[in-house]
Write a protein that holds these residues in place. Sequence first.
Motif, PDB file in Angstrom:
ATOM      1  N   VAL A  18       0.746  -1.197   0.213  1.00 35.15           N
ATOM      2  CA  VAL A  18      -0.150   0.033   0.022  1.00 35.15           C
ATOM      3  C   VAL A  18       0.906   1.360  -0.090  1.00 35.15           C
ATOM      4  N   PRO A  19       0.917   2.224  -1.076  1.00 39.84           N
ATOM      5  CA  PRO A  19       1.573   2.973  -1.068  1.00 39.84           C
ATOM      6  C   PRO A  19       1.304   3.901  -0.020  1.00 39.84           C
ATOM      7  N   GLY A  20       2.394   4.408   0.760  1.00 41.75           N
ATOM      8  CA  GLY A  20       2.117   5.449   1.938  1.00 41.75           C
ATOM      9  C   GLY A  20       1.590   4.672   3.376  1.00 41.75           C
ATOM     10  N   TYR A  21       1.774   3.311   3.540  1.00 45.82           N
ATOM     11  CA  TYR A  21       1.449   2.904   4.727  1.00 45.82           C
ATOM     12  C   TYR A  21       2.616   3.131   5.528  1.00 45.82           C
ATOM     13  N   ASN A  22       2.271   3.436   6.965  1.00 46.90           N
ATOM     14  CA  ASN A  22       3.308   3.927   7.691  1.00 46.90           C
ATOM     15  C   ASN A  22       3.051   3.395   9.122  1.00 46.90           C
ATOM     16  N   ASP A  23       3.924   3.966  10.127  1.00 44.21           N
ATOM     17  CA  ASP A  23       3.733   3.293  11.525  1.00 44.21           C
ATOM     18  C   ASP A  23       2.616   3.980  12.308  1.00 44.21           C
ATOM     19  N   GLY A  24       2.377   4.965  11.791  1.00 44.04           N
ATOM     20  CA  GLY A  24       1.092   5.788  12.456  1.00 44.04           C
ATOM     21  C   GLY A  24      -0.364   4.999  12.195  1.00 44.04           C
ATOM     22  N   ILE A  25      -0.460   4.007  11.410  1.00 47.54           N
ATOM     23  CA  ILE A  25      -1.496   3.378  10.711  1.00 47.54           C
ATOM     24  C   ILE A  25      -1.827   2.195  11.408  1.00 47.54           C
ATOM     25  N   TYR A  26      -2.986   1.728  12.051  1.00 46.08           N
ATOM     26  CA  TYR A  26      -3.202   0.673  13.102  1.00 46.08           C
ATOM     27  C   TYR A  26      -3.731  -0.457  12.206  1.00 46.08           C
ATOM     28  N   HIS A  27      -3.765  -1.722  12.715  1.00 45.57           N
ATOM     29  CA  HIS A  27      -4.516  -2.696  12.483  1.00 45.57           C
ATOM     30  C   HIS A  27      -4.604  -3.826  13.687  1.00 45.57           C
ATOM     31  N   PHE A  28      -5.403  -5.009  13.446  1.00 45.03           N
ATOM     32  CA  PHE A  28      -5.540  -5.672  14.524  1.00 45.03           C
ATOM     33  C   PHE A  28      -5.701  -7.261  14.227  1.00 45.03           C
ATOM     34  N   TYR A  29      -4.574  -7.248  13.312  1.00 49.88           N
ATOM     35  CA  TYR A  29      -4.458  -8.700  12.680  1.00 49.88           C
ATOM     36  C   TYR A  29      -3.192  -9.536  13.337  1.00 49.88           C
ATOM     37  N   ASP A  30      -2.594  -8.858  14.445  1.00 54.22           N
ATOM     38  CA  ASP A  30      -1.704  -9.850  15.226  1.00 54.22           C
ATOM     39  C   ASP A  30      -1.680  -8.855  16.349  1.00 54.22           C
ATOM     40  N   LEU A  31      -1.067  -9.824  17.574  1.00 57.33           N
ATOM     41  CA  LEU A  31      -1.162  -9.440  18.777  1.00 57.33           C
ATOM     42  C   LEU A  31      -0.384  -7.996  19.174  1.00 57.33           C
ATOM     43  N   ASN A  32       0.622  -7.870  18.592  1.00 65.50           N
ATOM     44  CA  ASN A  32       1.538  -6.744  18.750  1.00 65.50           C
ATOM     45  C   ASN A  32       0.932  -5.345  18.303  1.00 65.50           C
ATOM     46  N   ASN A  33       0.044  -5.715  17.222  1.00 64.33           N
ATOM     47  CA  ASN A  33      -0.596  -4.452  16.579  1.00 64.33           C
ATOM     48  C   ASN A  33      -1.863  -4.046  17.241  1.00 64.33           C
ATOM     49  N   VAL A  34      -2.653  -5.272  17.811  1.00 62.08           N
ATOM     50  CA  VAL A  34      -3.718  -5.164  18.555  1.00 62.08           C
ATOM     51  C   VAL A  34      -3.477  -4.331  19.870  1.00 62.08           C
ATOM     52  N   LEU A  35      -2.115  -4.678  20.677  1.00 66.82           N
ATOM     53  CA  LEU A  35      -1.960  -3.798  21.865  1.00 66.82           C
ATOM     54  C   LEU A  35      -1.461  -2.456  21.546  1.00 66.82           C
ATOM     55  N   LYS A  36      -0.853  -2.339  20.182  1.00 70.51           N
ATOM     56  CA  LYS A  36      -0.614  -1.000  19.748  1.00 70.51           C
ATOM     57  C   LYS A  36      -1.890  -0.117  19.371  1.00 70.51           C
ATOM     58  N   LEU A  37      -2.841  -0.681  18.973  1.00 67.72           N
ATOM     59  CA  LEU A  37      -4.177  -0.093  18.725  1.00 67.72           C
ATOM     60  C   LEU A  37      -5.042  -0.090  19.978  1.00 67.72           C
ATOM     61  N   LYS A  38      -4.942  -0.652  20.892  1.00 69.70           N
ATOM     62  CA  LYS A  38      -5.258  -0.585  21.977  1.00 69.70           C
ATOM     63  C   LYS A  38      -4.973   0.781  22.942  1.00 69.70           C
ATOM     64  N   GLU A  39      -3.515   0.963  22.733  1.00 67.37           N
ATOM     65  CA  GLU A  39      -3.093   2.197  23.349  1.00 67.37           C
ATOM     66  C   GLU A  39      -3.489   3.395  22.575  1.00 67.37           C
ATOM     67  N   GLY A  40      -3.587   3.326  21.318  1.00 69.56           N
ATOM     68  CA  GLY A  40      -3.973   4.286  20.344  1.00 69.56           C
ATOM     69  C   GLY A  40      -5.433   4.807  20.818  1.00 69.56           C
ATOM     70  N   LEU A  41      -6.197   3.882  20.879  1.00 68.50           N
ATOM     71  CA  LEU A  41      -7.610   4.245  21.140  1.00 68.50           C
ATOM     72  C   LEU A  41      -8.045   5.021  22.406  1.00 68.50           C
ATOM     73  N   GLU A  42      -7.090   4.468  23.450  1.00 66.39           N
ATOM     74  CA  GLU A  42      -6.896   4.865  24.840  1.00 66.39           C
ATOM     75  C   GLU A  42      -6.620   6.390  24.872  1.00 66.39           C
ATOM     76  N   SER A  43      -5.838   7.037  24.082  1.00 63.85           N
ATOM     77  CA  SER A  43      -5.330   8.339  23.756  1.00 63.85           C
ATOM     78  C   SER A  43      -6.350   9.183  22.918  1.00 63.85           C
ATOM     79  N   PHE A  44      -7.177   8.500  22.014  1.00 62.67           N
ATOM     80  CA  PHE A  44      -8.066   9.115  21.043  1.00 62.67           C
ATOM     81  C   PHE A  44      -9.239   9.994  21.843  1.00 62.67           C
ATOM     82  N   ASN A  45      -9.112  11.278  21.515  1.00 58.03           N
ATOM     83  CA  ASN A  45     -10.252  12.174  22.203  1.00 58.03           C
ATOM     84  C   ASN A  45     -11.410  12.642  21.049  1.00 58.03           C
ATOM     85  N   GLY A  46     -11.468  12.159  20.079  1.00 60.62           N
ATOM     86  CA  GLY A  46     -12.653  12.448  19.025  1.00 60.62           C
ATOM     87  C   GLY A  46     -11.838  12.919  17.831  1.00 60.62           C
ATOM     88  N   GLY A  47     -12.616  12.706  16.724  1.00 61.48           N
ATOM     89  CA  GLY A  47     -12.334  12.945  15.142  1.00 61.48           C
ATOM     90  C   GLY A  47     -12.741  12.068  14.468  1.00 61.48           C
TER      91      GLY A  47
END
Length: 377
Positions: A115-144
Motif C-alpha cells: 500500500v503506497p504510504g502505509y506507515n507506522d501511524g496506521i493501525y490494524h488488529f491482525y496480530d497481537l502486537n498491533n492489537v496492543l498498539k491499537l489499544k493504546e491508540g484508542l485510549e489516547s483518542f479524544n475524538g475525530g
Amino acid sequence: MVQKRVLILGDANAGIITANKLRMHTDNDVDITVVGKSEYTYFKPDGVLIPFNEINYKETFKKTDFVLNYGINRIKALATKINLNDHYVDLDNGKSISYDYLVIATGDRLVPEDVPGYNDGIYHFYDLNNVLKLKEGLESFNGGKIVVGPASVPFQCPVAPSEFVFGIDKILKSRGLRDKSDITLIMPMDDILPFKNVSDVVRSGLEENKINFIPKFKNVTVDGKSKTITSESGEKLNYDMLVLIPPHKGQEFLIKSGLSENTGYVTVDKTKLNYGDYDNVYVVGDAVDFPMKVGAMGHSMAAYVASKIASQINGNYSETSFDGFMGCSTVFTDHTAFTLSFDYSSKPFLNFASHSDYFLKYISADTYFSSILRGIL
C-alpha cells in the motif's frame, strides 16, 4: 511395517489441528512432524475484543509447544522449497526432510508495503502486537474521524472490520466521545459480505449507530502528512485515526516451489483439498486460494484432511468429500452477536442477534485452546 511420515508445514491454527487430530486417529507407526517457528499460538478472533477491554490479551495465546499433543515431533524452522516429485522439503536450517504425506498449512503473510504510504501511524488488529498498539491508540483518542477497513481482498475473517467498528462505536459512547467522532467503514467489495441477507443486517446496525459505510473503496493509497486515504476511483477520505488491514498474500516459498503463481496461495480441488494430481499433498487453512479466509474453515479443512490421511494409511480409501462447512459467532451491536454456519451448498441463515451469541464469542478462546486445537472438536 514401514513407518509412514506425515509432514505438516505451518504451526498455527490449521497446522496444529491437523497434527493433533491425526495423532488421535493413528498409531505410533505414523510419524507426524510439524515445521514452524511460532513461539506462541494466538487466537486472532479476540483482536476485535482486546482493544476495547472486553477481554484480557493474556488469555488469548499459549506456547506453541504446549498446544501440540504428545507424540508429535516439531522442527523449529521454515520451509524454503518443496520438491513434489522426490517427496522432500528444504528448510531454512540447511536441512531437508522427506515425507509420505505433505500438508501445507502456512497461512497468510501481511504485506503493508504493497500500500503506497502505509506507515507506522496506521493501525490494524491482525496480530497481537498491533492489537496492543491499537489499544493504546484508542485510549489516547479524544475524538475525530476514524476510518476502518481492509486495503484489499482477500483478507482474514470478512466479518472482522464490521465487528471492529461496532466495538469502536460502543467504547466511544461509554467515554462520551461519540458525538465528537465520525466512524467510517470502507470495503473493497460491493457489499460488506458476500451474503446479502447478512450484509443487510450488518448495514442496518451501521445505520442505526450512524456509522458510515463506503463500498468499492479499493486499491488505496495513503498520505500520512495530510492524513488522507484515497481509492483508485479518486474518492478521498480524511482521518484522524486510520485502522487499515494490510493486504494479504500466501508464502513466497510456495511461488518458488511452483505451487502458486504470484499470490502465494495454492489452488486445490475444493472437495478433496489435494494439490493437482498429487493424492499425498494437501493444503488447508488460509494457504488455499479461497476468496474467503476464515479460521473456522481452516478448522473444518484440518479435520477433514487428518481423517482422510488416517484412512489412507489404514488402508481405507474414503470417498468422502469436503463440504466446506464453517460456523462462527460475530459481534454485532450492544453486546450482542449472531452465529453463522454454512457450507458449499448453503448460505448462512440469520434470524436475530443475541446476548447468548455474544457470550459464545467471548468464550471462544477457551473452547479453542481446550478443545478445538487439541483435536477434540
